[in-house]
Design a protein around this motif. Structure first.
Motif, PDB file in Angstrom:
ATOM      1  N   LEU A  84       0.817  -1.209   0.000  1.00 20.76           N
ATOM      2  CA  LEU A  84       0.000   0.000   0.000  1.00 20.76           C
ATOM      3  C   LEU A  84       0.855   1.266   0.000  1.00 20.76           C
ATOM      4  O   LEU A  84       0.515   2.260  -0.665  1.00 20.76           O
ATOM      5  CB  LEU A  84      -0.944  -0.008   1.200  1.00 20.76           C
ATOM      6  CG  LEU A  84      -2.020  -1.100   1.181  1.00 20.76           C
ATOM      7  CD1 LEU A  84      -2.821  -1.100   2.480  1.00 20.76           C
ATOM      8  CD2 LEU A  84      -2.947  -0.928  -0.019  1.00 20.76           C
ATOM      9  N   LEU A  85       1.966   1.265   0.732  1.00 21.55           N
ATOM     10  CA  LEU A  85       2.835   2.438   0.772  1.00 21.55           C
ATOM     11  C   LEU A  85       3.515   2.680  -0.575  1.00 21.55           C
ATOM     12  O   LEU A  85       3.486   3.789  -1.120  1.00 21.55           O
ATOM     13  CB  LEU A  85       3.889   2.269   1.870  1.00 21.55           C
ATOM     14  CG  LEU A  85       4.988   3.345   1.921  1.00 21.55           C
ATOM     15  CD1 LEU A  85       4.385   4.725   2.162  1.00 21.55           C
ATOM     16  CD2 LEU A  85       6.017   3.001   2.994  1.00 21.55           C
ATOM     17  N   ALA A 119       1.376   4.765   7.857  1.00 26.53           N
ATOM     18  CA  ALA A 119       0.971   4.349   9.199  1.00 26.53           C
ATOM     19  C   ALA A 119       1.082   2.840   9.404  1.00 26.53           C
ATOM     20  O   ALA A 119       1.406   2.371  10.497  1.00 26.53           O
ATOM     21  CB  ALA A 119      -0.463   4.810   9.478  1.00 26.53           C
ATOM     22  N   GLY A 120       0.820   2.064   8.365  1.00 26.79           N
ATOM     23  CA  GLY A 120       0.893   0.606   8.497  1.00 26.79           C
ATOM     24  C   GLY A 120       2.288   0.126   8.813  1.00 26.79           C
ATOM     25  O   GLY A 120       2.503  -0.650   9.751  1.00 26.79           O
ATOM     26  N   LEU A 134      -5.135   1.639   8.768  1.00 27.82           N
ATOM     27  CA  LEU A 134      -4.169   2.693   9.071  1.00 27.82           C
ATOM     28  C   LEU A 134      -3.712   3.415   7.802  1.00 27.82           C
ATOM     29  O   LEU A 134      -3.607   4.645   7.779  1.00 27.82           O
ATOM     30  CB  LEU A 134      -2.961   2.094   9.792  1.00 27.82           C
ATOM     31  CG  LEU A 134      -3.206   1.602  11.230  1.00 27.82           C
ATOM     32  CD1 LEU A 134      -2.006   0.813  11.736  1.00 27.82           C
ATOM     33  CD2 LEU A 134      -3.490   2.783  12.159  1.00 27.82           C
ATOM     34  N   CYS A 135      -3.444   2.622   6.741  1.00 32.08           N
ATOM     35  CA  CYS A 135      -2.920   3.217   5.504  1.00 32.08           C
ATOM     36  C   CYS A 135      -3.979   4.024   4.747  1.00 32.08           C
ATOM     37  O   CYS A 135      -3.654   5.016   4.087  1.00 32.08           O
ATOM     38  CB  CYS A 135      -2.366   2.124   4.587  1.00 32.08           C
ATOM     39  SG  CYS A 135      -0.841   1.357   5.196  1.00 32.08           S
ATOM     40  N   LEU A 144      -6.415  -9.894  11.867  1.00 33.66           N
ATOM     41  CA  LEU A 144      -6.215  -8.570  12.445  1.00 33.66           C
ATOM     42  C   LEU A 144      -5.152  -7.761  11.709  1.00 33.66           C
ATOM     43  O   LEU A 144      -5.321  -6.555  11.491  1.00 33.66           O
ATOM     44  CB  LEU A 144      -5.828  -8.709  13.917  1.00 33.66           C
ATOM     45  CG  LEU A 144      -6.853  -9.379  14.835  1.00 33.66           C
ATOM     46  CD1 LEU A 144      -6.297  -9.490  16.249  1.00 33.66           C
ATOM     47  CD2 LEU A 144      -8.162  -8.622  14.822  1.00 33.66           C
ATOM     48  N   GLY A 145      -4.045  -8.404  11.340  1.00 26.45           N
ATOM     49  CA  GLY A 145      -2.926  -7.689  10.730  1.00 26.45           C
ATOM     50  C   GLY A 145      -3.296  -6.918   9.468  1.00 26.45           C
ATOM     51  O   GLY A 145      -3.110  -5.691   9.398  1.00 26.45           O
TER      52      GLY A 145
END
Length: 422
Positions: free
Chosen positions: A43-44, A178-179, A170-171, A162-163
């Motif tokens: 994602l980043l 954030a992740g 967060l992302c 959960l992960g």
């Protein structure tokens, strides 16, 4: 060949094992990053480069380096102790994760991201295998060992629920960084707390003058471990292929936040089937159970690429998830009958590394397919990965037969001494 086991101790009895919670709680926190790392990087990097292919390649570099270094980490933990390996490992991982984040944000060239990805993956703490080894110390051939294997697989699946959900939330809701930042923080805090539990870590066998020679066997030399590695490579292809393809599918319909929900449904099926699998008193031999369960996994994974709606994709993803946990649980259970006790942490890390390597290859190929072909083409990766692994498993399943509990080693001419390798 049917087993004679007719009952199994339950999870409640397992969790009442004295001292278990001292390593379970910090271990649970420290293993969350394993499920967050790949999707956080995807994602980043996709956000900063605009390419799923580039994002998948950087994530793959992390996965490959983890797969290569994880068994070495396990071997060092068997020889020198878990704490000795964990303390420097979590520090290196945290610094490497922060460096990768900074490079991505500043628009660094792709090669620089690859350079940062290597130590990030190589230093991922192998908490799951270490927890499994601690159960072995606590339970010592108890009937609870099978329940512990199931419980650990359920815990793994919970982290995969959960992960990705946490990383995606967060992302997408806070910031693309954030992740990975949260992953680094959890690794540092959870890893240090886990390493602090010295009383439950496996003892290091003494060596040198005055001590009997302890034979050390490489887990990779056991044919059954190599077969299980191929099997777990296929499971990794499911994780990696779905992470990239679900993200691309969600973006293609204008609902990027749906990615975490769809992956969570897949992982929830995995977790729920793991709970059931661990509670059942199986009468089918684990070797046969693995083949049958893996065939079901390959069959359900073959339908992912044809799903073109959220509802259908969620339903098939749920079925795929339900087929993964039994294969993982059975594979980890077989390690106890295939590998000597002084090489089991290494064996577990080979399997964990195989999942990471399969995941790394899958995110690379799936990213390229999503960029170059149609939306959803990345779902062909789980189909191919599980099919190839199933063929290997069926062809070489005889290697999964339990090893002999002891063997005879020549000590001199005309003199042979039985040596126990457990």
């Amino acid at each position: 060949m049917a087993s004679t086991v007719t009952s199994r101790p339950g999870y409640g009895q397992l969790l009442r094992t004295r001292g278990a919670w001292t390593f379970l709680l910090p271990g649970f926190a420290a293993r969350q990053p394993f499920a967050m790392l790949t999707i956080s990087i995807v994602l980043l990097v996709q956000h900063t480069t605009g390419s799923y292919g580039a994002a998948g390649a950087v994530a793959a570099a992390t996965g490959v380096s983890m797969a290569l270094f994880a068994p070495y980490s396990g071997r060092l933990a068997d020889r020198y102790g878990q704490r000795t390996v964990l303390l420097p490992g979590v520090l290196v991982h945290t610094l490497a994760g922060l460096s990768l984040t900074a490079l991505a944000l500043t628009g660094a060239p792709l090669w620089a991201l690859f350079v940062a990805a290597v130590p990030t993956g190589a230093s991922v703490p192998q908490i799951g295998p270490m927890v499994r080894a601690r159960w072995g110390v606590k339970l010592q051939d108890s009937p609870l060992m099978t329940t512990a294997a199931a419980f650990e697989s359920v815990t793994d699946e919970l982290t995969f629920v959960l992960g990705p959900l946490l990383a995606t939330a967060l992302c997408t809701a806070l910031d693309p960084t954030a992740g990975l930042l949260t992953e680094s923080a959890l690794t540092l805090i959870g890893g240090l707390l886990f390493a602090a539990q010295k009383s439950t870590q496996p003892a290091v066998a003494p060596s040198g003058a005055g001590h009997a020679r302890v034979e050390r066997v490489s887990a990779l030399s056991v044919p059954g471990v190599r077969v299980l590695m191929v099997t777990f490579l296929g499971i990794g292809s499911v994780f990696g292929g779905m992470q990239v393809s679900l993200a691309a599918f969600s973006e293609s319909i204008g609902e990027p936040g749906l990615n975490g929900v769809l992956y969570g449904i897949f992982a929830a099926g995995n977790m729920l089937s793991g709970i059931v699998c661990g509670a059942v008193a199986w009468k089918v031999a684990p070797q046969r159970r693995l083949v049958l369960g893996y065939a079901a996994l390959a069959l359900t994974a073959s339908g992912l690429w044809a799903a073109h709606s959220v509802v259908v994709l969620a339903g098939i993803g749920l079925l795929v998830g339900m087929c993964i946990a039994p294969a993982l649980i059975t594979g980890y259970t077989l390690v106890d009958s295939l590998v000597p006790a002084n090489a089991r942490t290494e064996a577990f890390t080979w399997l964990t590394g195989a999942v990471a390597l399969g995941q790394a290859a899958a995110v690379t190929v799936a990213g390229q397919l999503e960029d170059r072909l149609w939306d959803g083409a990345g779902f062909l990766v789980p189909l191919a990965g599980t099919a190839l692994a199933l063929v290997t498993l069926v062809a070489l399943r005889s290697h999964l037969a339990p090893r002999s509990r002891s063997r005879t080693v020549a000590r001199g001419v005309g003199h042979r001494t039985p040596v126990t390798v457990d």
